[in-house]
Design a protein around this motif. Structure first.
Motif, PDB file in Angstrom:
ATOM      1  N   ALA A   1       1.062  -1.061   0.044  1.00  0.00           N
ATOM      2  CA  ALA A   1      -0.016   0.009   0.009  1.00  0.00           C
ATOM      3  C   ALA A   1       0.947   1.226  -0.012  1.00  0.00           C
ATOM      4  O   ALA A   1       0.633   2.290  -0.701  1.00  0.00           O
ATOM      5  CB  ALA A   1      -0.978   0.071   1.172  1.00  0.00           C
ATOM      6  N   LEU A   2       1.916   1.147   0.841  1.00  0.00           N
ATOM      7  CA  LEU A   2       2.709   2.224   0.747  1.00  0.00           C
ATOM      8  C   LEU A   2       3.538   2.591  -0.572  1.00  0.00           C
ATOM      9  O   LEU A   2       3.553   3.835  -0.908  1.00  0.00           O
ATOM     10  CB  LEU A   2       3.987   2.105   1.880  1.00  0.00           C
TER      11      LEU A   2
ATOM     12  N   GLU B   1       2.132   1.868  -3.472  1.00  0.00           N
ATOM     13  CA  GLU B   1       1.251   2.426  -4.272  1.00  0.00           C
ATOM     14  C   GLU B   1       1.124   3.790  -4.064  1.00  0.00           C
ATOM     15  O   GLU B   1       1.062   4.644  -4.909  1.00  0.00           O
ATOM     16  CB  GLU B   1       0.057   1.768  -4.197  1.00  0.00           C
ATOM     17  N   VAL B   2       1.082   4.371  -2.703  1.00  0.00           N
ATOM     18  CA  VAL B   2       0.958   5.905  -2.515  1.00  0.00           C
ATOM     19  C   VAL B   2       2.247   6.526  -2.834  1.00  0.00           C
ATOM     20  O   VAL B   2       1.994   7.581  -3.508  1.00  0.00           O
ATOM     21  CB  VAL B   2       0.755   5.933  -0.959  1.00  0.00           C
ATOM     22  N   LYS B   3       3.385   6.009  -2.818  1.00  0.00           N
ATOM     23  CA  LYS B   3       4.523   6.921  -3.218  1.00  0.00           C
ATOM     24  C   LYS B   3       4.591   6.897  -4.793  1.00  0.00           C
ATOM     25  O   LYS B   3       5.140   7.880  -5.333  1.00  0.00           O
ATOM     26  CB  LYS B   3       5.847   5.820  -2.690  1.00  0.00           C
TER      27      LYS B   3
ATOM     28  N   GLN C   1       1.932   6.979  -6.884  1.00  0.00           N
ATOM     29  CA  GLN C   1       0.944   8.046  -7.047  1.00  0.00           C
ATOM     30  C   GLN C   1       1.656   9.219  -6.848  1.00  0.00           C
ATOM     31  O   GLN C   1       1.442  10.153  -7.809  1.00  0.00           O
ATOM     32  CB  GLN C   1      -0.178   7.725  -6.414  1.00  0.00           C
ATOM     33  N   LYS C   2       2.340   9.542  -5.787  1.00  0.00           N
ATOM     34  CA  LYS C   2       3.029  10.883  -5.380  1.00  0.00           C
ATOM     35  C   LYS C   2       4.048  11.282  -6.460  1.00  0.00           C
ATOM     36  O   LYS C   2       4.084  12.443  -7.114  1.00  0.00           O
ATOM     37  CB  LYS C   2       3.640  10.784  -4.143  1.00  0.00           C
TER      38      LYS C   2
END
Length: 151
Positions: free
Chosen positions: A110-111, A113-115, A117-118
């Motif tokens: 999940a981390l 994926e978030v990174k 996207q950023k």
């Protein structure tokens, strides 16, 4: 009919009308005594906490209160699980029953994926910045306004 009773200043017993004696000290403070015994003990400056026949002693040493007061039962708190907004109870229980390694792996993915996207958002921002300075250079700054003479 209510009977006005006084309390003995030495023993703590109730004094009914027509009983006991009142003693008024030199500083005009009145004292009520149930008997000559308690009056004499008061005059001899005996401590009513140390005489086992006084109410003060009995209260201090917890005498005669066994019948009146029983220990209150302590209610045990029961933990109840409730669903949280956005996650039902079954999902919460399933997550709790997961192995720690599986939970850690899910958190890391999940981390990631978030990174990712950023990074994409940062790259998009960078491309818009590269185009923007050319457009800004064409515009000129307006002249500063001086003090006006109107008041």
């Amino acid at each position: 009919m209510v009977v006005k009773t006084e309390l003995c200043n030495f023993s703590g017993f109730r004094i009914y009308p027509g009983h006991g004696r009142r003693y008024i000290r030199g500083d005009s403070k009145p004292f009520w005594f149930i008997s000559g015994k308690s009056h004499a003990d008061f005059q001899m400056k005996r401590n009513p906490r140390k005489l086992d026949w006084t109410q003060v002693y009995r209260r201090l040493h917890k005498k005669g209160t066994l019948e009146e007061v029983q220990k209150r039962r302590v209610r045990r708190t029961v933990k109840v699980q409730r669903a949280i907004e956005g996650a039902d109870l079954a999902a919460i229980k399933a997550k709790r029953n997961q192995k720690p390694e599986a939970r850690q792996a899910a958190r890391e993915s999940a981390l990631r994926e978030v990174k990712e996207q950023k990074r994409k958002a940062q790259a998009a921002k960078q491309t818009t910045r590269e185009k923007a300075p050319k457009a800004k250079a064409a515009q000129s700054k307006p002249a500063k306004m001086g003090k006006s003479s109107k008041r």
